[in-house]
Write a protein that holds these residues in place. Structure first.
Motif, mmCIF file in Angstrom:
data_model
loop_
_atom_site.group_PDB
_atom_site.id
_atom_site.type_symbol
_atom_site.label_atom_id
_atom_site.label_comp_id
_atom_site.label_asym_id
_atom_site.label_seq_id
_atom_site.Cartn_x
_atom_site.Cartn_y
_atom_site.Cartn_z
ATOM 1 N N GLY A 40 37.126 4.727 10.687
ATOM 2 C CA GLY A 40 38.399 4.384 10.061
ATOM 3 C C GLY A 40 38.261 3.948 8.621
ATOM 4 O O GLY A 40 39.057 4.334 7.757
ATOM 5 N N ALA A 41 37.241 3.151 8.343
ATOM 6 C CA ALA A 41 37.044 2.676 6.973
ATOM 7 C C ALA A 41 36.769 3.841 6.026
ATOM 8 O O ALA A 41 37.357 3.928 4.941
ATOM 9 C CB ALA A 41 35.887 1.678 6.927
ATOM 10 N N PHE A 42 35.914 4.759 6.422
ATOM 11 C CA PHE A 42 35.577 5.866 5.535
ATOM 12 C C PHE A 42 36.655 6.938 5.520
ATOM 13 O O PHE A 42 36.842 7.610 4.499
ATOM 14 C CB PHE A 42 34.191 6.423 5.868
ATOM 15 N N ALA A 43 37.393 7.094 6.606
ATOM 16 C CA ALA A 43 38.526 8.021 6.589
ATOM 17 C C ALA A 43 39.599 7.512 5.634
ATOM 18 O O ALA A 43 40.146 8.273 4.827
ATOM 19 C CB ALA A 43 39.097 8.194 7.998
ATOM 20 N N LEU A 44 39.898 6.224 5.699
ATOM 21 C CA LEU A 44 40.887 5.640 4.801
ATOM 22 C C LEU A 44 40.422 5.725 3.351
ATOM 23 O O LEU A 44 41.199 6.070 2.453
ATOM 24 C CB LEU A 44 41.172 4.188 5.196
ATOM 25 N N LEU A 45 39.157 5.422 3.117
ATOM 26 C CA LEU A 45 38.596 5.507 1.773
ATOM 27 C C LEU A 45 38.749 6.918 1.204
ATOM 28 O O LEU A 45 39.271 7.107 0.098
ATOM 29 C CB LEU A 45 37.117 5.112 1.786
ATOM 30 N N ALA A 46 38.309 7.915 1.954
ATOM 31 C CA ALA A 46 38.380 9.301 1.483
ATOM 32 C C ALA A 46 39.830 9.749 1.315
ATOM 33 O O ALA A 46 40.158 10.436 0.335
ATOM 34 C CB ALA A 46 37.643 10.226 2.453
ATOM 35 N N PHE A 47 40.703 9.354 2.230
ATOM 36 C CA PHE A 47 42.113 9.731 2.142
ATOM 37 C C PHE A 47 42.734 9.191 0.859
ATOM 38 O O PHE A 47 43.380 9.926 0.102
ATOM 39 C CB PHE A 47 42.875 9.207 3.364
ATOM 40 N N LEU A 48 42.539 7.907 0.596
ATOM 41 C CA LEU A 48 43.165 7.294 -0.575
ATOM 42 C C LEU A 48 42.602 7.846 -1.880
ATOM 43 O O LEU A 48 43.355 8.133 -2.817
ATOM 44 C CB LEU A 48 43.008 5.776 -0.527
ATOM 45 N N LEU A 49 41.282 8.000 -1.959
ATOM 46 C CA LEU A 49 40.705 8.523 -3.195
ATOM 47 C C LEU A 49 41.080 9.992 -3.409
ATOM 48 O O LEU A 49 41.365 10.406 -4.532
ATOM 49 C CB LEU A 49 39.194 8.334 -3.213
ATOM 50 N N ALA A 50 41.113 10.785 -2.351
ATOM 51 C CA ALA A 50 41.514 12.192 -2.490
ATOM 52 C C ALA A 50 42.996 12.293 -2.843
ATOM 53 O O ALA A 50 43.398 13.179 -3.599
ATOM 54 C CB ALA A 50 41.215 12.961 -1.206
ATOM 55 N N LEU A 51 43.798 11.391 -2.331
ATOM 56 C CA LEU A 51 45.210 11.361 -2.698
ATOM 57 C C LEU A 51 45.369 10.928 -4.152
ATOM 58 O O LEU A 51 46.217 11.446 -4.880
ATOM 59 C CB LEU A 51 45.954 10.387 -1.775
ATOM 60 N N GLY A 52 44.537 10.008 -4.581
ATOM 61 C CA GLY A 52 44.595 9.528 -5.958
ATOM 62 C C GLY A 52 44.036 10.507 -6.967
ATOM 63 O O GLY A 52 44.418 10.482 -8.141
ATOM 64 N N TYR A 53 43.104 11.339 -6.537
ATOM 65 C CA TYR A 53 42.489 12.337 -7.423
ATOM 66 C C TYR A 53 42.645 13.726 -6.797
ATOM 67 O O TYR A 53 41.650 14.349 -6.398
ATOM 68 C CB TYR A 53 41.006 12.025 -7.626
ATOM 69 N N PRO A 54 43.870 14.244 -6.703
ATOM 70 C CA PRO A 54 44.090 15.501 -5.964
ATOM 71 C C PRO A 54 43.401 16.717 -6.574
ATOM 72 O O PRO A 54 43.120 17.672 -5.859
ATOM 73 C CB PRO A 54 45.616 15.659 -5.989
ATOM 74 N N THR A 64 32.267 10.060 -1.423
ATOM 75 C CA THR A 64 32.369 9.205 -0.240
ATOM 76 C C THR A 64 31.201 9.430 0.725
ATOM 77 O O THR A 64 30.695 8.475 1.308
ATOM 78 C CB THR A 64 33.723 9.387 0.477
ATOM 79 N N VAL A 65 30.767 10.670 0.858
ATOM 80 C CA VAL A 65 29.604 10.953 1.711
ATOM 81 C C VAL A 65 28.348 10.319 1.101
ATOM 82 O O VAL A 65 27.535 9.722 1.817
ATOM 83 C CB VAL A 65 29.431 12.472 1.916
ATOM 84 N N ALA A 66 28.198 10.438 -0.217
ATOM 85 C CA ALA A 66 27.047 9.816 -0.885
ATOM 86 C C ALA A 66 27.091 8.299 -0.740
ATOM 87 O O ALA A 66 26.050 7.660 -0.518
ATOM 88 C CB ALA A 66 27.019 10.212 -2.358
ATOM 89 N N ALA A 67 28.273 7.721 -0.853
ATOM 90 C CA ALA A 67 28.408 6.264 -0.679
ATOM 91 C C ALA A 67 28.019 5.869 0.740
ATOM 92 O O ALA A 67 27.302 4.869 0.931
ATOM 93 C CB ALA A 67 29.838 5.820 -0.990
ATOM 94 N N GLY A 94 34.269 10.589 9.265
ATOM 95 C CA GLY A 94 35.413 9.865 8.723
ATOM 96 C C GLY A 94 35.780 10.360 7.329
ATOM 97 O O GLY A 94 36.960 10.566 7.027
ATOM 98 N N CYS A 95 34.786 10.579 6.495
ATOM 99 C CA CYS A 95 35.029 11.096 5.134
ATOM 100 C C CYS A 95 35.705 12.463 5.196
ATOM 101 O O CYS A 95 36.667 12.723 4.464
ATOM 102 C CB CYS A 95 33.719 11.214 4.363
ATOM 103 N N GLY A 96 35.200 13.320 6.051
ATOM 104 C CA GLY A 96 35.777 14.658 6.178
ATOM 105 C C GLY A 96 37.204 14.623 6.692
ATOM 106 O O GLY A 96 38.085 15.316 6.168
ATOM 107 N N CYS A 97 37.457 13.796 7.683
ATOM 108 C CA CYS A 97 38.813 13.698 8.241
ATOM 109 C C CYS A 97 39.780 13.085 7.235
ATOM 110 O O CYS A 97 40.930 13.523 7.128
ATOM 111 C CB CYS A 97 38.800 12.888 9.535
ATOM 112 N N GLY A 98 39.337 12.081 6.504
ATOM 113 C CA GLY A 98 40.195 11.478 5.493
ATOM 114 C C GLY A 98 40.541 12.456 4.384
ATOM 115 O O GLY A 98 41.689 12.533 3.943
ATOM 116 N N SER A 99 39.564 13.217 3.940
ATOM 117 C CA SER A 99 39.808 14.223 2.899
ATOM 118 C C SER A 99 40.743 15.315 3.404
ATOM 119 O O SER A 99 41.660 15.739 2.693
ATOM 120 C CB SER A 99 38.488 14.854 2.446
#
Length: 124
Positions: A40-54, A64-67, A94-99
């Motif tokens: 959940g933490a990494f899905a949310l992280l990836a979702f928000l950053l991908a939304l912020g940097y479309p 996010t994967v590197a982090a 999580g990173c993949g699902c969030g993205s």
């Protein structure tokens, strides 16, 4: 929305970093299974950053994967923590699902994607 997603995303990365590399006694506990917390933490992280940097979704996914990998490795330096490949794999998913969720949100709600996306070809 884009600016808020960026700020919140970076703040979440900072919080994840502190929670991940701090001694185990300082780790927040939600009561959920730890794999769900990690995912959940990494899905949310990836979702928000991908939304912020479309326009940079692939770079966000790589970041996010590197982090996730770096944070697992940093746990090896803390005696009360342990970095494991299985934990990294949960974070990776999580990173993949969030993205992917960010991409889907941009398709369902085009105004989300239109704010930071490159202009399309003009039709004359």
């Amino acid at each position: 929305m884009s600016r808020a997603s960026r700020v919140i995303g970076w703040l979440i990365l900072a919080a994840i970093t502190v929670a991940t590399v701090a001694p185990i006694g300082y780790r927040p506990v939600s009561g959920m299974p730890v794999s769900i917390e990690r995912f959940g933490a990494f899905a949310l992280l990836a979702f928000l950053l991908a939304l912020g940097y479309p326009r940079h979704r692939w770079q966000v996914l790589l970041l996010t994967v590197a982090a996730a990998g770096a944070l697992e490795a940093f746990q090896l330096f803390e005696p009360t923590r342990h970095g494991r490949i299985a934990d990294f794999m949960v974070k990776l998913v999580g990173c993949g699902c969030g993205s992917a969720a960010s991409l889907a949100a941009g398709l369902v709600f085009p105004r989300l994607a239109a704010r930071g996306a490159a202009p399309g070809p003009s039709v004359s």
